[in-house]
Design a protein around this motif. Structure first.
Motif, PDB file in Angstrom:
ATOM      1  N   LEU A  21     -32.515   7.258 -22.105  1.00 50.34           N
ATOM      2  CA  LEU A  21     -33.386   7.647 -23.374  1.00 50.34           C
ATOM      3  C   LEU A  21     -32.473   8.861 -23.967  1.00 50.34           C
ATOM      4  O   LEU A  21     -31.918   8.863 -25.024  1.00 50.34           O
ATOM      5  CB  LEU A  21     -34.643   8.367 -23.166  1.00 50.34           C
ATOM      6  N   PRO A  22     -31.726   9.785 -23.129  1.00 56.84           N
ATOM      7  CA  PRO A  22     -30.654  10.765 -23.523  1.00 56.84           C
ATOM      8  C   PRO A  22     -29.639  10.130 -23.928  1.00 56.84           C
ATOM      9  O   PRO A  22     -29.001  10.347 -25.046  1.00 56.84           O
ATOM     10  CB  PRO A  22     -30.393  11.510 -22.142  1.00 56.84           C
ATOM     11  N   PHE A  23     -28.940   8.890 -23.420  1.00 54.90           N
ATOM     12  CA  PHE A  23     -27.984   8.172 -23.795  1.00 54.90           C
ATOM     13  C   PHE A  23     -27.989   7.771 -25.335  1.00 54.90           C
ATOM     14  O   PHE A  23     -27.367   8.050 -26.116  1.00 54.90           O
ATOM     15  CB  PHE A  23     -27.416   6.753 -22.959  1.00 54.90           C
ATOM     16  N   LEU A  69     -18.053   5.423 -18.514  1.00 55.90           N
ATOM     17  CA  LEU A  69     -18.576   6.696 -17.547  1.00 55.90           C
ATOM     18  C   LEU A  69     -18.479   6.014 -16.067  1.00 55.90           C
ATOM     19  O   LEU A  69     -18.236   6.520 -15.182  1.00 55.90           O
ATOM     20  CB  LEU A  69     -20.154   6.573 -17.919  1.00 55.90           C
ATOM     21  N   THR A  84     -29.940  16.924 -19.928  1.00 52.99           N
ATOM     22  CA  THR A  84     -31.580  16.455 -20.710  1.00 52.99           C
ATOM     23  C   THR A  84     -32.347  15.741 -19.616  1.00 52.99           C
ATOM     24  O   THR A  84     -33.534  16.240 -19.846  1.00 52.99           O
ATOM     25  CB  THR A  84     -31.107  15.435 -21.624  1.00 52.99           C
ATOM     26  N   VAL A  85     -31.942  15.276 -18.652  1.00 55.14           N
ATOM     27  CA  VAL A  85     -32.735  14.686 -17.529  1.00 55.14           C
ATOM     28  C   VAL A  85     -33.377  15.808 -16.788  1.00 55.14           C
ATOM     29  O   VAL A  85     -34.795  15.989 -16.426  1.00 55.14           O
ATOM     30  CB  VAL A  85     -32.285  13.672 -16.681  1.00 55.14           C
ATOM     31  N   PRO A 136     -26.533  13.949 -20.990  1.00 55.27           N
ATOM     32  CA  PRO A 136     -27.748  13.184 -20.504  1.00 55.27           C
ATOM     33  C   PRO A 136     -28.084  13.700 -18.997  1.00 55.27           C
ATOM     34  O   PRO A 136     -29.303  13.901 -18.935  1.00 55.27           O
ATOM     35  CB  PRO A 136     -27.166  11.752 -20.130  1.00 55.27           C
ATOM     36  N   ALA A 143     -40.879   5.018 -16.022  1.00 50.74           N
ATOM     37  CA  ALA A 143     -40.150   5.561 -17.382  1.00 50.74           C
ATOM     38  C   ALA A 143     -40.618   4.917 -18.602  1.00 50.74           C
ATOM     39  O   ALA A 143     -40.985   5.429 -19.451  1.00 50.74           O
ATOM     40  CB  ALA A 143     -38.673   5.572 -17.108  1.00 50.74           C
ATOM     41  N   VAL A 196     -33.656   6.406 -16.336  1.00 47.92           N
ATOM     42  CA  VAL A 196     -34.089   7.551 -17.048  1.00 47.92           C
ATOM     43  C   VAL A 196     -32.889   7.872 -17.905  1.00 47.92           C
ATOM     44  O   VAL A 196     -33.279   8.592 -18.987  1.00 47.92           O
ATOM     45  CB  VAL A 196     -34.685   8.575 -16.105  1.00 47.92           C
ATOM     46  N   PHE A 197     -31.607   7.725 -17.622  1.00 48.06           N
ATOM     47  CA  PHE A 197     -30.629   8.339 -18.480  1.00 48.06           C
ATOM     48  C   PHE A 197     -30.578   7.612 -19.680  1.00 48.06           C
ATOM     49  O   PHE A 197     -29.604   7.844 -20.474  1.00 48.06           O
ATOM     50  CB  PHE A 197     -29.217   8.274 -17.717  1.00 48.06           C
ATOM     51  N   VAL A 250     -15.317  11.222 -19.903  1.00 47.18           N
ATOM     52  CA  VAL A 250     -16.415  11.108 -19.004  1.00 47.18           C
ATOM     53  C   VAL A 250     -17.528  12.236 -19.093  1.00 47.18           C
ATOM     54  O   VAL A 250     -18.745  12.022 -19.122  1.00 47.18           O
ATOM     55  CB  VAL A 250     -15.778  11.232 -17.549  1.00 47.18           C
ATOM     56  N   TYR A 263     -35.937  17.306 -18.875  1.00 48.91           N
ATOM     57  CA  TYR A 263     -37.163  16.722 -18.891  1.00 48.91           C
ATOM     58  C   TYR A 263     -38.248  16.719 -17.781  1.00 48.91           C
ATOM     59  O   TYR A 263     -39.420  16.927 -17.688  1.00 48.91           O
ATOM     60  CB  TYR A 263     -37.022  15.066 -18.661  1.00 48.91           C
ATOM     61  N   LEU A 286     -38.928   3.221 -10.501  1.00 46.72           N
ATOM     62  CA  LEU A 286     -38.516   4.304 -11.801  1.00 46.72           C
ATOM     63  C   LEU A 286     -38.516   3.703 -13.007  1.00 46.72           C
ATOM     64  O   LEU A 286     -39.235   4.376 -14.033  1.00 46.72           O
ATOM     65  CB  LEU A 286     -36.909   4.611 -11.465  1.00 46.72           C
ATOM     66  N   SER A 328     -27.163  10.941 -31.983  1.00 47.44           N
ATOM     67  CA  SER A 328     -26.976  12.055 -32.735  1.00 47.44           C
ATOM     68  C   SER A 328     -25.453  12.287 -33.287  1.00 47.44           C
ATOM     69  O   SER A 328     -25.201  12.837 -34.048  1.00 47.44           O
ATOM     70  CB  SER A 328     -27.513  13.381 -31.978  1.00 47.44           C
ATOM     71  N   VAL A 329     -24.657  11.490 -32.588  1.00 49.92           N
ATOM     72  CA  VAL A 329     -23.251  11.650 -33.197  1.00 49.92           C
ATOM     73  C   VAL A 329     -22.988  10.377 -34.203  1.00 49.92           C
ATOM     74  O   VAL A 329     -21.874  10.017 -34.429  1.00 49.92           O
ATOM     75  CB  VAL A 329     -22.176  11.594 -32.147  1.00 49.92           C
ATOM     76  N   TRP A 347     -33.374  17.399 -29.356  1.00 48.25           N
ATOM     77  CA  TRP A 347     -33.967  16.162 -28.436  1.00 48.25           C
ATOM     78  C   TRP A 347     -33.590  16.520 -27.112  1.00 48.25           C
ATOM     79  O   TRP A 347     -34.237  15.748 -26.157  1.00 48.25           O
ATOM     80  CB  TRP A 347     -33.156  14.873 -28.889  1.00 48.25           C
ATOM     81  N   SER A 350     -35.623  10.581 -11.003  1.00 47.13           N
ATOM     82  CA  SER A 350     -34.048  10.110 -10.967  1.00 47.13           C
ATOM     83  C   SER A 350     -33.240  11.264 -10.494  1.00 47.13           C
ATOM     84  O   SER A 350     -32.427  11.038  -9.728  1.00 47.13           O
ATOM     85  CB  SER A 350     -33.558  10.026 -12.568  1.00 47.13           C
ATOM     86  N   SER A 406     -20.034  11.423 -21.768  1.00 50.32           N
ATOM     87  CA  SER A 406     -21.241  10.566 -21.305  1.00 50.32           C
ATOM     88  C   SER A 406     -22.132  11.162 -20.186  1.00 50.32           C
ATOM     89  O   SER A 406     -23.241  10.639 -20.084  1.00 50.32           O
ATOM     90  CB  SER A 406     -20.929   9.174 -21.321  1.00 50.32           C
ATOM     91  N   GLN A 428     -30.392   9.251 -27.289  1.00 49.04           N
ATOM     92  CA  GLN A 428     -30.320  10.119 -28.518  1.00 49.04           C
ATOM     93  C   GLN A 428     -29.185  10.899 -28.680  1.00 49.04           C
ATOM     94  O   GLN A 428     -28.631  11.014 -29.893  1.00 49.04           O
ATOM     95  CB  GLN A 428     -31.536  11.067 -27.831  1.00 49.04           C
ATOM     96  N   LEU A 429     -28.178  10.721 -27.479  1.00 52.70           N
ATOM     97  CA  LEU A 429     -26.750  11.446 -27.543  1.00 52.70           C
ATOM     98  C   LEU A 429     -26.063  10.513 -28.700  1.00 52.70           C
ATOM     99  O   LEU A 429     -25.326  11.204 -29.523  1.00 52.70           O
ATOM    100  CB  LEU A 429     -26.047  11.567 -26.254  1.00 52.70           C
ATOM    101  N   TYR A 430     -25.943   9.198 -28.337  1.00 53.00           N
ATOM    102  CA  TYR A 430     -25.246   8.287 -29.391  1.00 53.00           C
ATOM    103  C   TYR A 430     -25.744   8.395 -30.749  1.00 53.00           C
ATOM    104  O   TYR A 430     -25.119   8.232 -31.778  1.00 53.00           O
ATOM    105  CB  TYR A 430     -24.779   7.082 -28.701  1.00 53.00           C
ATOM    106  N   LEU A 444     -17.502   3.410 -24.884  1.00 54.37           N
ATOM    107  CA  LEU A 444     -17.504   4.799 -24.415  1.00 54.37           C
ATOM    108  C   LEU A 444     -18.702   4.809 -23.145  1.00 54.37           C
ATOM    109  O   LEU A 444     -18.186   5.498 -22.180  1.00 54.37           O
ATOM    110  CB  LEU A 444     -17.914   5.720 -25.516  1.00 54.37           C
ATOM    111  N   ALA A 445     -19.506   4.425 -23.450  1.00 53.71           N
ATOM    112  CA  ALA A 445     -20.669   4.697 -22.328  1.00 53.71           C
ATOM    113  C   ALA A 445     -20.336   3.860 -21.161  1.00 53.71           C
ATOM    114  O   ALA A 445     -20.436   4.602 -20.073  1.00 53.71           O
ATOM    115  CB  ALA A 445     -22.134   3.972 -22.828  1.00 53.71           C
TER     116      ALA A 445
END
Lengths: 90, 265, 291
Positions: free
Chosen positions: B115-117, B139, C31-32, C28, C251, B112-113, C21, C35, C247, B123-124, A3, C264, C24, B119-121, B135-136
Motif C-alpha cells: 500500500l505505501p509503495f 530495492l 509509513t508502515v 514505505p 491486510a 503490507v508494504f 534504494v 500505520y 499477513l 504521489s510522484v 498518505w 509486518s 523505495s 501511494q509513494l509511486y 525502481l521497485a
C-alpha cells in the motif's frame, strides 16, 4: 505526505533515530572507534554494539507486551540500561 | 564415476517432469486435459499458443515484463558497479553497516508494504509505468548485485588499479576501459540474477501497474479468474515465460562454468 | 581485508545506490510504522492507539501457529536444499559440452514466475489429471494434497526444493569451478580421502557462495507467499498457512491496516535478527579460518 499517516510519537521516534545516526557519525569523526572484544562472542565496533543493543531492545519491548501487563515505560528503562551495558562492555 | 552421473540424471529428470507436464498440457485442448489422463497429447494442437500471439492483452504482458526487467537489470548494474568498487577497494565511514542495511531491504515482507509503495509511486506520478516497477525491483536486486559484484572485484588485484593511476589514467577511464573488462564474468552473472529475480516477482509488479505496464504474470492470474481456468492457454503462457530467462542463462553459462568464489580467499 | 585504505570519497561511489534504494525503502517503512500505531478507517479518519495492535498480534494464536509452521518450513528448506545443492554441484561434470546443457536445465525452475510455479505444481500434483498425483497413488500410497494436511505440507516442501535447489547448485558449482586444479593435485599426492578433499579444500572455498545461498534461501523461504497461495491456498485448514499468507489475509482480506502493519514489523524484526546472526556468524567464521 498526507498518505503517510504521520503521528507525533512516530515522528519523534524517527527524529530520534535520525539524531542517533547523525550523532554516531559525528562521534566517529571526532573519536574513531576501535574494534574490540567484550562479552559478545565476536569483535565489535561501537556501531555494531549500538545495533545489537537496539535490536535487543526491540525484542525486549515485544517480550514485555507479550508476557506482562506492566507499563511499557519499564521496558524502555530496562532497554536504556541494556543499551548502556552492551555499549560499554559488549 | 558412473554413479555420480546417475544421481545428476535423476535430479534433472525430477526438475524436468513438472515442466514436461506443463508443456504437455499446453499442447492439448482444455477439454482433453480435464477429461482424461494421458502422458502425451492425443490430438496435439498449437491453438493455445495462437491465442497468446494474437491477443494483445497476452503479448503486451510479455513485452511489458521484458521491458521493465531489462530496465531494472541495466539500472541495477549501473548503480551497483561503482558502489561495489567502493566496497571492494576502500574503507569508509559506516561501510559495513551500510552493506548490511542494503541487505535488510530484501527482508521486508511485501504484503503490507504494497500500500505505501502504491501511494509513494502514485504521489510522484510514476504509477503504471515500467520505470516504477524497475525502481521497485531495484530495492531487492541492487543489494544482491552489489554483493556479487563486490565478490568478483575483490578477486582483481589492487596493483592493477595502482598501476593504471600511475600511468595517468583518470578514474572513469580506468574503470570503463580496464576494470570493467576484467570483471566481465561478474557482470554477466549479476545481470542473470537481476533478470531472474525481477522476472519472477509478482506482488510489487502487480501492485504498481494497471494497464500500460501490466506484467505477464499478472495477466495470467487475471485471465484465469475471468474465463474460469483455461488450462491450455494458461500452461502455454507458462511455457513462454521460460523462454527469455533461458536465453539469458544461455549467454552467461560460460561465466558460471568458469567459476567464481565470492569470498576473499 | 583490513588493509584496505580509508577513503571517505568512496561515499560518492556508493551514493547512487543509497539514493535509489532509500527512495523505495525508507518512505514505505516509515509509513508502515505510522500505520502500526493507529486505527485506520480511511485516509482521513484515524486514531492513535499506541501499542495496542502489537499486543493484540503477539497474543494472536493464529500468529503462533503460523510462526511455528514457518520456522519448521524454513528450517526444512535449509536442511534439504543446502546439502542437496552442494551434492548435486559435486556430481556435475567440470568441463565439456554437457556443462552448458546442465546449467540451462538447472536454471529453468528459477525462471518461472512464482505464481506460475504454484500453477504448475497445482496441475502436476492433482490426483486426477496430474502426473505426480497419479504416480504416487498408483504406487499404492494414498495421496491428495487438497484434502490431507500432511500431503499438502509435503507437496509445498517438494515444490520449494524443486524450485530453489538449483540456485544453491548454480552458486556452489561456480564456487567449485573456481578452485584451481593444483589444489586437487596436491591433495592426491598427499593421498587425501574424498571426504578430506571436500572438508578441507572444497568447503572452505565455498564459503562465499554458500553465504549468499543460505541468506537468500532463508529470507525468501521465510517470506514465501505466491507458490503455496496458488497451490493450496493455505489449506487444508491452516496446514500450509505461512506467515506472509496470514499477513495478507489480514491486510487485504479483512483490511485491518493497523494490526497488519504491526504484524509486518514483528515479521521484519524476526527476519532481521536471524539474517544478522547468519551474516555475522558466516563472516567471522571465514575470518577466523583465514588467520
Amino acid at each position: 505526505m498526507e498518505w503517510m499517516a504521520w503521528t507525533l510519537p512516530t515522528a519523534l521516534f524517527f527524529v530520534a533515530v535520525g539524531c542517533l545516526l547523525l550523532g554516531m557519525t559525528v562521534l566517529q569523526l571526532v573519536w574513531p572507534t576501535v574494534e574490540r572484544k567484550g562479552f559478545l562472542p565476536m569483535k565489535t565496533t561501537r556501531g555494531d554494539r549500538l545495533f545489537i543493543g537496539l535490536l535487543a531492545s526491540a525484542y525486549l519491548h515485544l517480550a514485555w507486551l507479550a508476557f506482562t501487563d506492566l507499563s511499557l515505560w519499564w521496558a524502555l528503562g530496562l532497554s536504556v540500561l541494556l543499551l548502556a551495558v552492551v555499549l560499554r562492555w559488549g | 564415476m558412473k554413479k555420480r552421473y546417475l544421481i545428476l540424471l535423476l535430479y534433472l529428470v525430477f526438475l524436468m517432469l513438472p515442466l514436461y507436464w506443463m508443456v504437455n498440457m499446453s499442447l492439448k485442448t482444455t477439454a482433453e486435459t480435464l477429461s482424461m489422463f494421458s502422458l502425451v497429447p492425443r490430438e496435439p494442437t498449437l491453438n493455445n499458443y495462437r491465442v497468446i500471439f494474437t491477443d494483445p492483452a497476452w503479448y503486451h504482458g510479455y513485452l511489458n515484463s521484458i521491458y521493465y526487467v531489462s530496465l531494472n537489470t541495466v539500472l541495477s548494474l549501473l548503480v551497483a558497479l561503482p558502489a561495489a568498487y567502493a566496497f571492494s577497494r576502500f574503507r569508509f565511514l559506516g561501510d559495513k553497516h551500510l552493506f548490511f542495511w542494503l541487505l535488510t531491504n530484501r527482508m521486508a515482507p511485501p504484503a503490507v508494504f504494497l500500500l505505501p509503495f502504491f501511494q509513494l509511486y502514485s504521489s510522484v506520478g510514476l504509477f503504471d509505468t515500467h520505470i516504477a516497477v524497475a525502481l521497485a525491483h531495484m530495492l531487492f536486486n541492487v543489494p544482491l548485485a552489489v554483493w556479487i559484484l563486490e565478490g568478483f572485484m575483490s578477486g582483481v588485484p589492487r596493483e592493477i588499479d595502482e598501476t593504471a593511476y600511475l600511468d595517468g589514467y583518470s578514474f572513469p577511464r580506468f574503470f570503463i576501459t580496464i576494470f570493467l573488462p576484467l570483471i566481465r564474468a561478474g557482470i554477466g552473472v549479476t545481470a542473470f540474477f537481476c533478470f531472474m529475480f525481477s522476472w519472477v516477482e509478482l506482488l510489487l509488479a502487480r501492485t504498481l501497474t494497471s494497464v500500460e505496464a501490466k506484467p505477464i504474470a499478472a495477466v495470467m492470474t487475471r485471465t484465469v479468474s475471468a474465463s474460469g481456468l483455461d488450462w491450455g492457454v494458461l500452461t502455454a503462457a507458462g511455457v513462454l515465460t521460460l523462454v527469455p530467462g533461458a536465453l539469458v542463462i544461455w549467454f552467461v553459462r560460460n561465466h558460471i562454468a568458469k567459476g567464481f568464489a565470492l569470498g576473499r580467499v | 581485508m583490513d588493509d584496505k585504505p580509508i577513503n571517505q570519497k568512496a561515499w560518492f561511489l556508493v551514493l547512487p545506490v543509497v539514493v535509489t534504494v532509500a527512495f523505495s525503502a525508507v518512505v514505505p517503512l516509515m509509513t508502515v510504522v505510522n500505520y502500526s500505531v493507529q486505527d485506520i478507517f480511511d485516509p482521513h479518519t484515524r486514531y492513535f492507539v499506541g501499542t495496542e495492535w502489537f499486543e493484540q498480534i503477539l497474543h494472536d494464536s493464529r500468529l503462533h501457529g503460523a510462526l511455528v509452521r514457518q520456522f519448521v518450513f524454513s528450517l526444512s528448506v535449509l536442511l534439504i536444499e543446502i546439502p542437496l545443492g552442494i551434492g548435486i554441484a559435486l556430481t556435475m561434470p567440470r568441463r565439456g559440452r554437457w556443462v552448458s546443457v546442465c546449467l540451462v536445465l538447472l536454471a529453468l525452475p528459477l525462471l518461472v514466475p512464482w505464481n506460475v510455479v504454484g500453477t504448475i505444481w497445482q496441475i502436476f500434483a492433482r490426483p486426477d489429471i496430474g502426473l505426480l498425483g497419479r504416480a504416487v497413488n498408483a504406487l499404492g500410497i494414498p495421496y491428495n494434497y487438497t484434502g490431507d494436511p500432511t500431503d499438502a505440507w509435503v507437496t509445498v516442501l517438494v515444490m520449494d526444493v524443486w524450485h530453489w535447489t538449483s540456485l544453491v547448485v548454480l552458486l556452489c558449482y561456480a564456487g567449485l569451478q573456481a578452485i584451481p586444479d593444483a589444489f586437487y593435485q596436491a591433495a592426491r599426492i598427499d593421498g587425501a580421502s574424498r571426504w578430506a578433499v571436500f572438508r578441507y579444500i572444497e568447503l572452505p572455498k565455498l564459503r562465499g557462495v554458500l553465504m549468499i545461498a543460505i541468506l537468500l534461501r532463508f529470507m525468501d523461504s521465510f517470506m514465501i507467499y505466491a507458490e503455496p497461495f496458488v497451490l493450496t491456498g493455505g489449506g487444508p485448514g491452516s496446514a500450509t498457512t505461512f506467515l506472509s499468507q496470514l499477513l495478507t489475509t489480514m491486510a487485504v482480506g479483512q483490511f485491518d491496516l493497523g494490526p497488519a502493519a504491526a504484524f509486518s514489523l514483528i515479521y521484519f524484526l524476526i527476519i532481521l535478527l536471524f539474517s544478522y546472526v547468519f551474516y555475522t556468524a558466516l563472516t567471522h567464521l571465514g575470518r577466523g579460518a583465514n588467520r
